[in-house]
Scaffold this active site. Sequence first.
Site, short mmCIF file in Angstrom:
data_model
loop_
_atom_site.label_atom_id
_atom_site.label_comp_id
_atom_site.label_asym_id
_atom_site.label_seq_id
_atom_site.Cartn_x
_atom_site.Cartn_y
_atom_site.Cartn_z
N GLU A 219 6.41 -2.98 -8.61
CA GLU A 219 7.49 -3.59 -9.38
C GLU A 219 8.33 -2.57 -10.16
O GLU A 219 9.04 -2.94 -11.09
CB GLU A 219 6.93 -4.66 -10.31
CG GLU A 219 6.39 -5.88 -9.58
CD GLU A 219 6.33 -7.13 -10.45
OE1 GLU A 219 6.74 -7.07 -11.62
OE2 GLU A 219 5.85 -8.16 -9.96
N GLU B 196 -14.93 -21.50 9.24
CA GLU B 196 -15.68 -22.20 10.28
C GLU B 196 -16.77 -23.09 9.69
O GLU B 196 -16.99 -24.22 10.14
CB GLU B 196 -16.32 -21.20 11.25
CG GLU B 196 -15.30 -20.30 11.96
CD GLU B 196 -15.06 -18.99 11.24
OE1 GLU B 196 -14.88 -17.96 11.93
OE2 GLU B 196 -15.05 -18.97 9.99
N SER C 29 12.46 3.05 -10.42
CA SER C 29 13.26 3.58 -9.31
C SER C 29 12.59 4.77 -8.64
O SER C 29 12.63 4.90 -7.40
CB SER C 29 14.65 3.97 -9.82
OG SER C 29 14.57 4.97 -10.81
#
Length: 368
Positions: free
Chosen positions: A311, A71, A314
């Site tokens: 990232e 703003e 597994s």
Amino acid sequence: MSINNLDSTNSIPSQSNALSADEKYMQRCIEIAKNGLGTTAPNPMVGAVIVYNDTIIGEGFTSAYGGSHAEVNAINSVKDSTLLKNAPIYVTLEPCSHYGKTPPCADLIVKMGIPKVVIGLKDPHEKVAGNGIKKLKAAGCEVNVGVLEQDCAEHHKRFLTFFTKKRPYIILKWAETSDGFIAPESIKREEEKKPYWITNTKSRQLAHKWRSEEPGILVGTNTVLADNPQLNIRQWTGKAPTRIVLDRNLRISTDFHVLDGQQKTIVCTQIADTTKYTKGVTYKILNFESQLPQQLCNLMFEEQLQSVIIEGGSQTFQSFIDADLWDEARIFRGASEFQKGIKAPKPTGRIIKQMEILTDQLTILRND
């Protein structure tokens, strides 16, 4: 397609010819707000537009953290400030009403005599939470809330998740082969510890762009030991994310990149012996036997990390999926095959985008 112009995480915008005037100006607010991605956190990346006689006379987005809010930048961009008394301001998020590193935006709007404020959505932050709207109305401003509210909520997804769920917005990212593996058998790996690339160079550059947009990046122990990733943004520009590394028993030695001191790094471990800690690295003690993903979310919330890319590997992916602590999955599928190896996760989510990047296919899932 230029990677610089690729926004893979947001839905397709509404057709401009189907929008009202207020919605068109709010859409412009969202467009310019994206310029703050990766620099404004922990502040939200807000966009603001000022309109006089159906013409935009000022616009702004949130400066890098510590700088001016949207703003303020929009108001300061108006060449003739006398027009402000007859010019509504449009803003993606409720103007702040409290003192932080900068004065309240609501106070400046009132001071400049702006008669109308059009807001995309209310700010969930406890220091604002409707108080900005109350302050504006008390000063005699006309306030309209909820214009393109869903679009604004999508844009502010990181900020909203952080303050409503008390955890970061969690992005899972991996590359898998055409036959569904994220890594080959260990026997296939070379002696040197480095990534075993599945994707092409264009996709890898995009992944570095994504890292520059999020304040945190998280990996498990096995990923570090197998790939020795740097987890930086060497193929892009901007600020490197804070590395969060899981290392329960401190198996990662100082010759691995994640302990090189080149960017802020937090190692999560169960080892309390500080003599085993690496200088320049932050260590956090966690209980690896109980609700580890939730503990990590709590830690990242305390560290003011509003979003994180996970990232690997597994086990780490699966633990967050099983705990239902993920918001988005970005999955590259390369052209190569491994035939054997570590299988890719299979999260259930809504496909929000699919596209080809040279020889790779990118799929984005949302966990609704």
